[in-house]
Design a protein around this motif. Structure first.
Motif: not given
Length: 191
Positions: A107-108, A110-112, A114-115, A160-161, A163-164
């Motif tokens: 998850g983290m 994926t968020l990274s 995405t950012a 992002a969703t 990953g969150a």
């Protein structure tokens, strides 16, 4: 291998039946209670009349020693079940912890990703943004980049969703771990 508390060679059905009743009484074993259990409901039975046979069988077939063996084996089996249960609980907790770490890590990550990707799209779109601010007409290439960037941004938002959600699942699992561990500790104190 025959255990001492199984039926022995030469032991009659009546003697073995009486022994099993005695054996299953646990710590409150007594020949009087065996007599009462076997003969107590018979009409005309006088208490103590069959006690002599029970005493003889008990002595002849070593009931006390056989019951000790049975109790010891049952205690050992109980301990083994407890150990197996504790191992299973520990394995479950380890699996849950691993799953938690995986969910949180994925998850983290994926968020990274995405950012960083959104930053890259922003960098690509900056010249287009400046052209719009200067009231310039966009070229077809710029319009294509703008359109492609919009689709990429939309896909990244979905990622992002996701990953969150995975990171959140990891955190929920972390909370669940606290509950599971406290439950295991509470049960082990009861034992």
């Amino acid at each position: 291998m025959t255990k001492t508390y199984d039926r022995q060679d030469g032991e009659t059905t009546k003697a073995y039946t009486a022994f099993t009743i005695y054996r299953e009484m646990g710590s409150g074993r007594s020949l009087d209670r065996v007599e009462e259990k076997i003969y107590g409901t018979q009409i005309g039975h006088k208490r103590g009349t069959n006690l002599t046979s029970l005493k003889r069988w008990s002595r002849e077939w070593n009931w006390v020693e056989r019951c000790r063996d049975c109790d010891r084996d049952r205690e050992h089996e109980h301990e083994q079940r407890q150990i197996k249960s504790e191992h299973e609980k520990a394995a479950y907790v380890r699996d849950l912890e691993n799953y938690h770490r995986q969910q949180k890590t994925i998850g983290m990550a994926t968020l990274s990703f995405t950012a960083r990707s959104l930053d890259a799209i922003g960098f690509i779109l900056e010249p287009i943004h400046q052209s719009i601010q200067k009231s310039k007409v966009l070229t077809q290439d710029q319009i294509d980049v703008l359109f492609s960037s919009q689709i990429a941004a939309k896909n990244l938002m979905v990622a992002a969703t996701s990953g969150a959600e995975m990171a959140a699942r990891g955190l929920v699992i972390e909370e669940l771990m606290v509950v599971v561990e406290s439950e295991i500790q509470a049960r082990s104190r009861e034992i």
